[in-house]
Design a protein around this motif. Structure first.
Motif, PDB file in Angstrom:
ATOM      1  N   GLU A 170       5.913  -2.248 -72.352  1.00  0.00           N
ATOM      2  CA  GLU A 170       6.041  -0.757 -73.198  1.00  0.00           C
ATOM      3  C   GLU A 170       5.366   0.349 -72.162  1.00  0.00           C
ATOM      4  O   GLU A 170       5.888   1.268 -71.899  1.00  0.00           O
ATOM      5  CB  GLU A 170       5.677  -1.026 -74.527  1.00  0.00           C
ATOM      6  N   THR A 171       4.212  -0.165 -71.906  1.00  0.00           N
ATOM      7  CA  THR A 171       3.266   0.404 -70.987  1.00  0.00           C
ATOM      8  C   THR A 171       3.899   1.126 -69.404  1.00  0.00           C
ATOM      9  O   THR A 171       3.869   2.104 -69.231  1.00  0.00           O
ATOM     10  CB  THR A 171       1.861   0.121 -70.751  1.00  0.00           C
ATOM     11  N   TYR A 172       4.662   0.195 -68.833  1.00  0.00           N
ATOM     12  CA  TYR A 172       5.219   0.262 -67.706  1.00  0.00           C
ATOM     13  C   TYR A 172       6.476   1.320 -68.127  1.00  0.00           C
ATOM     14  O   TYR A 172       6.818   2.252 -67.241  1.00  0.00           O
ATOM     15  CB  TYR A 172       5.959  -0.972 -67.005  1.00  0.00           C
ATOM     16  N   ASN A 173       7.135   1.044 -69.187  1.00  0.00           N
ATOM     17  CA  ASN A 173       8.329   2.143 -69.388  1.00  0.00           C
ATOM     18  C   ASN A 173       7.798   3.440 -69.686  1.00  0.00           C
ATOM     19  O   ASN A 173       8.445   4.575 -69.112  1.00  0.00           O
ATOM     20  CB  ASN A 173       8.865   1.758 -70.577  1.00  0.00           C
ATOM     21  N   GLU A 174       6.691   3.636 -70.072  1.00  0.00           N
ATOM     22  CA  GLU A 174       6.032   4.889 -70.157  1.00  0.00           C
ATOM     23  C   GLU A 174       5.513   5.474 -68.727  1.00  0.00           C
ATOM     24  O   GLU A 174       5.886   6.411 -68.479  1.00  0.00           O
ATOM     25  CB  GLU A 174       4.690   4.991 -71.051  1.00  0.00           C
ATOM     26  N   PHE A 175       5.030   4.739 -68.237  1.00  0.00           N
ATOM     27  CA  PHE A 175       4.680   4.861 -66.833  1.00  0.00           C
ATOM     28  C   PHE A 175       5.736   5.335 -65.848  1.00  0.00           C
ATOM     29  O   PHE A 175       5.868   6.574 -65.267  1.00  0.00           O
ATOM     30  CB  PHE A 175       4.050   3.587 -65.925  1.00  0.00           C
ATOM     31  N   PHE A 176       7.102   4.669 -65.963  1.00  0.00           N
ATOM     32  CA  PHE A 176       8.210   5.089 -65.158  1.00  0.00           C
ATOM     33  C   PHE A 176       8.691   6.481 -65.563  1.00  0.00           C
ATOM     34  O   PHE A 176       9.190   7.275 -64.901  1.00  0.00           O
ATOM     35  CB  PHE A 176       8.958   4.331 -64.633  1.00  0.00           C
ATOM     36  N   THR A 177       8.695   6.643 -66.969  1.00  0.00           N
ATOM     37  CA  THR A 177       9.302   7.978 -67.652  1.00  0.00           C
ATOM     38  C   THR A 177       8.345   9.009 -67.128  1.00  0.00           C
ATOM     39  O   THR A 177       8.876  10.052 -66.645  1.00  0.00           O
ATOM     40  CB  THR A 177       9.332   7.790 -69.124  1.00  0.00           C
ATOM     41  N   LEU A 220       0.264  16.451 -72.956  1.00  0.00           N
ATOM     42  CA  LEU A 220      -0.186  16.279 -74.187  1.00  0.00           C
ATOM     43  C   LEU A 220       0.627  15.031 -75.008  1.00  0.00           C
ATOM     44  O   LEU A 220      -0.026  14.548 -76.164  1.00  0.00           O
ATOM     45  CB  LEU A 220       0.165  17.647 -75.052  1.00  0.00           C
ATOM     46  N   SER A 221       1.779  14.646 -74.736  1.00  0.00           N
ATOM     47  CA  SER A 221       2.424  13.739 -75.218  1.00  0.00           C
ATOM     48  C   SER A 221       1.550  12.523 -75.347  1.00  0.00           C
ATOM     49  O   SER A 221       1.615  11.459 -76.001  1.00  0.00           O
ATOM     50  CB  SER A 221       3.737  13.531 -74.570  1.00  0.00           C
ATOM     51  N   LEU A 222       0.467  12.142 -74.222  1.00  0.00           N
ATOM     52  CA  LEU A 222      -0.302  11.128 -74.421  1.00  0.00           C
ATOM     53  C   LEU A 222      -0.866  10.802 -75.710  1.00  0.00           C
ATOM     54  O   LEU A 222      -1.366   9.626 -76.091  1.00  0.00           O
ATOM     55  CB  LEU A 222      -1.357  11.150 -73.072  1.00  0.00           C
ATOM     56  N   LEU A 223      -1.172  11.862 -76.544  1.00  0.00           N
ATOM     57  CA  LEU A 223      -1.920  11.998 -77.665  1.00  0.00           C
ATOM     58  C   LEU A 223      -1.011  11.483 -78.678  1.00  0.00           C
ATOM     59  O   LEU A 223      -1.481  10.665 -79.754  1.00  0.00           O
ATOM     60  CB  LEU A 223      -2.305  13.536 -78.029  1.00  0.00           C
ATOM     61  N   GLU A 224       0.220  11.547 -78.602  1.00  0.00           N
ATOM     62  CA  GLU A 224       1.092  11.039 -79.672  1.00  0.00           C
ATOM     63  C   GLU A 224       1.791   9.784 -79.335  1.00  0.00           C
ATOM     64  O   GLU A 224       2.569   9.184 -79.935  1.00  0.00           O
ATOM     65  CB  GLU A 224       2.032  12.201 -79.789  1.00  0.00           C
ATOM     66  N   GLY A 225       1.704   9.350 -78.062  1.00  0.00           N
ATOM     67  CA  GLY A 225       2.356   7.940 -77.644  1.00  0.00           C
ATOM     68  C   GLY A 225       3.247   8.700 -76.681  1.00  0.00           C
ATOM     69  O   GLY A 225       4.479   9.398 -77.164  1.00  0.00           O
ATOM     70  N   PRO A 226       3.413   8.399 -75.330  1.00  0.00           N
ATOM     71  CA  PRO A 226       4.123   9.208 -74.374  1.00  0.00           C
ATOM     72  C   PRO A 226       5.583   8.788 -74.259  1.00  0.00           C
ATOM     73  O   PRO A 226       6.132   7.541 -75.105  1.00  0.00           O
ATOM     74  CB  PRO A 226       3.529   8.967 -73.135  1.00  0.00           C
ATOM     75  N   PRO A 227       6.575   9.252 -73.943  1.00  0.00           N
ATOM     76  CA  PRO A 227       8.045   9.073 -73.928  1.00  0.00           C
ATOM     77  C   PRO A 227       8.152   7.836 -73.061  1.00  0.00           C
ATOM     78  O   PRO A 227       7.257   7.370 -72.185  1.00  0.00           O
ATOM     79  CB  PRO A 227       8.638  10.135 -73.218  1.00  0.00           C
ATOM     80  N   SER A 228       9.299   7.050 -73.317  1.00  0.00           N
ATOM     81  CA  SER A 228       9.245   5.843 -72.595  1.00  0.00           C
ATOM     82  C   SER A 228      10.810   5.158 -72.257  1.00  0.00           C
ATOM     83  O   SER A 228      11.248   4.324 -72.177  1.00  0.00           O
ATOM     84  CB  SER A 228       8.659   4.576 -73.368  1.00  0.00           C
ATOM     85  N   MET A 229      11.788   6.450 -72.355  1.00  0.00           N
ATOM     86  CA  MET A 229      13.106   6.242 -72.138  1.00  0.00           C
ATOM     87  C   MET A 229      13.775   6.717 -70.855  1.00  0.00           C
ATOM     88  O   MET A 229      14.818   6.595 -70.580  1.00  0.00           O
ATOM     89  CB  MET A 229      13.842   6.924 -73.207  1.00  0.00           C
ATOM     90  N   GLY A 230      12.777   6.595 -69.914  1.00  0.00           N
ATOM     91  CA  GLY A 230      13.298   7.041 -68.437  1.00  0.00           C
ATOM     92  C   GLY A 230      13.485   8.485 -68.473  1.00  0.00           C
ATOM     93  O   GLY A 230      13.533   9.223 -69.180  1.00  0.00           O
ATOM     94  N   TRP A 231      13.494   8.954 -67.063  1.00  0.00           N
ATOM     95  CA  TRP A 231      13.534  10.506 -66.846  1.00  0.00           C
ATOM     96  C   TRP A 231      14.740  11.089 -67.329  1.00  0.00           C
ATOM     97  O   TRP A 231      14.884  12.172 -67.602  1.00  0.00           O
ATOM     98  CB  TRP A 231      13.211  11.009 -65.267  1.00  0.00           C
ATOM     99  N   PHE A 232      16.071  10.106 -67.263  1.00  0.00           N
ATOM    100  CA  PHE A 232      17.288  10.838 -67.703  1.00  0.00           C
ATOM    101  C   PHE A 232      17.651  10.458 -69.211  1.00  0.00           C
ATOM    102  O   PHE A 232      18.664  10.989 -69.808  1.00  0.00           O
ATOM    103  CB  PHE A 232      18.607  10.671 -66.802  1.00  0.00           C
ATOM    104  N   ALA A 233      16.624   9.826 -69.912  1.00  0.00           N
ATOM    105  CA  ALA A 233      16.692   9.788 -71.228  1.00  0.00           C
ATOM    106  C   ALA A 233      17.848   9.527 -72.051  1.00  0.00           C
ATOM    107  O   ALA A 233      18.353  10.089 -72.990  1.00  0.00           O
ATOM    108  CB  ALA A 233      16.083  11.210 -71.905  1.00  0.00           C
ATOM    109  N   TYR A 234      18.532   8.260 -71.847  1.00  0.00           N
ATOM    110  CA  TYR A 234      20.039   8.260 -72.096  1.00  0.00           C
ATOM    111  C   TYR A 234      19.722   7.926 -73.620  1.00  0.00           C
ATOM    112  O   TYR A 234      19.016   7.295 -74.244  1.00  0.00           O
ATOM    113  CB  TYR A 234      20.460   6.986 -71.552  1.00  0.00           C
ATOM    114  N   ALA A 235      20.951   8.705 -74.286  1.00  0.00           N
ATOM    115  CA  ALA A 235      21.033   8.290 -75.831  1.00  0.00           C
ATOM    116  C   ALA A 235      21.754   6.927 -75.879  1.00  0.00           C
ATOM    117  O   ALA A 235      22.285   6.376 -75.115  1.00  0.00           O
ATOM    118  CB  ALA A 235      22.014   9.638 -76.592  1.00  0.00           C
ATOM    119  N   PRO A 236      21.534   6.159 -76.928  1.00  0.00           N
ATOM    120  CA  PRO A 236      20.861   6.550 -78.247  1.00  0.00           C
ATOM    121  C   PRO A 236      19.260   6.305 -77.903  1.00  0.00           C
ATOM    122  O   PRO A 236      18.342   6.460 -79.048  1.00  0.00           O
ATOM    123  CB  PRO A 236      21.138   5.687 -79.116  1.00  0.00           C
TER     124      PRO A 236
END
Ligand code: HEM
Ligand SMILES: [Cu+2]
Length: 568
Positions: free
Chosen positions: A74-81, A135-151
């Motif tokens: 999961e951390t790796y996902n946050e890193f590449f995002t 600031l998202s680091l405070l809340e749990g950073p995004p982890s869905m990749g830079w193009f953030a596919y739905a869903p």
């Protein structure tokens, strides 16, 4: 024939050094001067490049050996995002806008941008966007990749507020970028020096100008998608899930996303189109073609977007149409490469640091362009999509291309911006480390991709060859990092210790080289007459100006006698 030395020709037009206010914190916070905003953008980009770079190194450490446990999945996902989002929106885009802000008014002979306050506002919005992402680091950073596919980007799959911070960050930087683009359009349309027709604008300004139109048309698609996403996430809407269409997100995203890759390359092409002629001592080969092909690209960049979606399962005619348009866009791109190479042809080449970066750019960008066209062959795309082949491709164009152009521009314009020369020895050492390091990281990734290694995996099994190739890639990343660190040291140290540059250290021909280094607040006290895209050449050679020469001659690849003289 006698030639007036460039210093003498420029002398009477040189504005006297003005008394500058102290450059303290409040000065930088409140400045609206385009050169300051340009430098702020460059600084912002450099800061985030450092952050994104450290993220990249940590990911490469994790991938150095099979079965590594440095990062959790999961951390790796946050890193590449974070890495992808940071590099694109907060590192490369600000640096490109920094050059545009600094250079466009100078190149066209204007005192400032059309709307200086709007300019500052645009910059600070982008900076706020950068802050918001982290600031998202405070809340749990995004982890869905830079193009953030739905869903994946929707609530059930990305519960943390970090994803909303990500969306807010992109809205903020996107708005800032759009405002700056509008500013550049108005400035280049209305504030050009007398005599400088659109088709006589220096090529960097040309490309920054066309680029700004792409920005204005592309960002609304992203902004709309982000707002719909927030409606889904916060107000339980269903645009992209819960009965909505996940593929709709992809349409919106790539309708922005593909033009975005051209947004990231056009100013880079502009820098290369300035550097290559100056260090070949020749005018650019086929100015009209270099400028005109940019227009073709601006239009086509919207027409190819769904080539990112070949794996979605479109009907055959749709796939074929996007494959065809993708192959078509290679034509105006190829025209540019041909023109740069033709400019080099029989030129009197000086292997300065900016030129070395420009030459590496041509090779690496072309290589990345060719792997890009290979995706237009549908069976190849289906085979390699979501593998390291794609990671290799995108870094060849973004890093081997755009970042090398930025480094070329940085070494080329540093004397203008600071009044000092960078250390040549340090610059060359760093260049070779960066070239070796960069190709070390990414060349082998083509092979890994073809072997089937998927992208966005935090670890991999010990299959034959995988461990060794990944190790090469990681070692390359550290060589590259060291080269970039040397560059940073060079930038800092030369600020005080560098040789004094003078107004026109490279004997270049566009207006920015006429004024002092660094230029005074309002750039020029008066301007020379402008009749061609190389006003300084005309000024120095009143008996042989560009506009009195038959065009044919320039395009024939000849080098003029005086241009040889200047070189010695
Ligand atoms: C400093 C050298 C760099 C290194 C070592 C590096 C390394 C990496 C790595 C390891 C990944 C993750 C691959 C994966 O797991 O799929 C990645 C992804 C990515 N990188 Fe870089 N990178 C570098 C520079 C850049 C630059 C300069 C840019 C942009 C201009 C960039 C843009 C991206 C993007 C867009 C992704 C995809 C992120 C995603 O999958 O959502 N990188 N990079
Ligand atoms: Cu694309």
């Amino acid at each position: 024939m006698t030639t007036v030395p460039p210093e003498a020709a420029a002398q009477p037009l040189n504005p006297p050094a003005t008394h500058a206010p102290p450059r303290n914190f409040t000065y930088w916070l409140s400045t609206t001067n385009h050169k300051d905003i340009g430098i702020l953008y460059l600084g912002l980009g450099a800061l985030f490049f450092l952050i994104g770079g450290v993220e990249a190194l940590v990911m490469r450490l994790q991938l150095a050996v099979p079965g590594n446990t440095l990062l959790r999945g999961e951390t790796y996902n946050e890193f590449f995002t974070l890495h992808g989002t940071t590099m694109i929106f907060l590192a490369v885009m600000p640096m490109l806008l920094g050059f545009s802000n600094y250079l466009v008014p100078l190149q066209i002979g204007a005192k400032d941008m059309a709307f200086p306050r709007l300019n500052a506002f645009g910059f600070w919005l982008s900076a706020l966007g950068g802050l918001t992402l982290y600031l998202s680091l405070l809340e749990g950073p995004p982890s869905m990749g830079w193009f953030a596919y739905a869903p994946l980007n929707e609530r059930p799959f990305s519960m943390s507020l970090g994803t909303d911070f990500w969306a807010a960050a992109l809205l903020l930087t996107g708005t800032g970028t759009t405002l700056t683009a509008i500013n550049i359009i108005v400035t280049a349309s209305r504030y050009r020096a007398v005599g400088m027709g659109l088709w006589k604008m220096p090529l960097f300004s040309w490309m920054a100008y066309v680029n700004s139109f792409i920005i204005v048309f592309a960002f609304p698609a992203l902004n709309a998608a982000l707002i719909m996403l927030e409606v889904d996430r916060v107000l339980s809407g269903h645009f992209f899930s819960h009965g909505g269409s996940p593929v709709l997100w992809q349409h919106y995203f790539w309708l922005f996303g593909h033009p975005e890759v051209y947004i990231m390359i056009l100013p880079a092409w502009g820098i290369i189109s300035e550097v290559i002629p100056v260090f070949s001592r020749k005018p650019i080969f086929g100015y009209e073609f270099v400028a005109g092909s940019t227009l073709a690209i601006a239009v086509l960049s919207f027409a190819v977007y769904a080539h990112h979606m070949f794996a979605v399962g479109f009907a055959r005619p749709v796939n074929l149409a996007f494959a065809a348009s993708t192959m078509l866009i290679a034509v105006p791109t190829g025209i540019k490469v041909t023109n740069w190479v033709a400019t080099l042809w029989k030129g009197s080449i000086r292997f300065t640091v900016p030129m070395l970066y420009a030459l590496a750019f041509i090779l690496q960008f072309t290589f990345g362009g060719i792997t890009g066209v290979s995706f237009a062959v549908l069976p190849i795309d289906w085979q390699v999509t979501d593998t390291y082949y794609v990671v290799a491709h995108l870094h060849y164009v973004l890093m081997g291309g755009t970042l090398f152009a930025l480094l070329s521009g940085l070494h080329f314009y540093y004397p203008k911006m600071t009044g000092r020369m960078l250390s040549d020895a340090l610059g060359k050492l760093a260049f070779w480390m960066i070239v070796l390091g960069f190709n070390g990281v990414f060349l082998v990734q083509h092979v890994l991709g073809l072997m089937g290694m998927p992208r966005r995996v935090y670890t991999y099994p010990d299959l034959p060859g995988w461990g060794a190739l990944n190790m090469i890639s990681t070692v390359g990343a550290f060589v590259l990092g060291l080269g970039l660190l040397l560059t940073l040291i060079n930038l800092v140290v030369s600020r005080r210790l560098g040789r004094v540059a003078g107004d026109n250290p490279w004997q270049a021909w566009t207006l920015e080289w006429l004024t002092s280094s660094p230029p005074p607040k309002s750039n020029f006290s008066r301007l020379p007459p402008v009749h061609s895209s190389r006003p300084l050449w005309d000024l120095q050679h009143p008996h042989d100006p560009d506009h009195k020469r038959p065009r044919r001659h320039d395009k024939g690849g000849h080098i003029r006698e005086e241009e040889k003289e200047h070189h010695q």
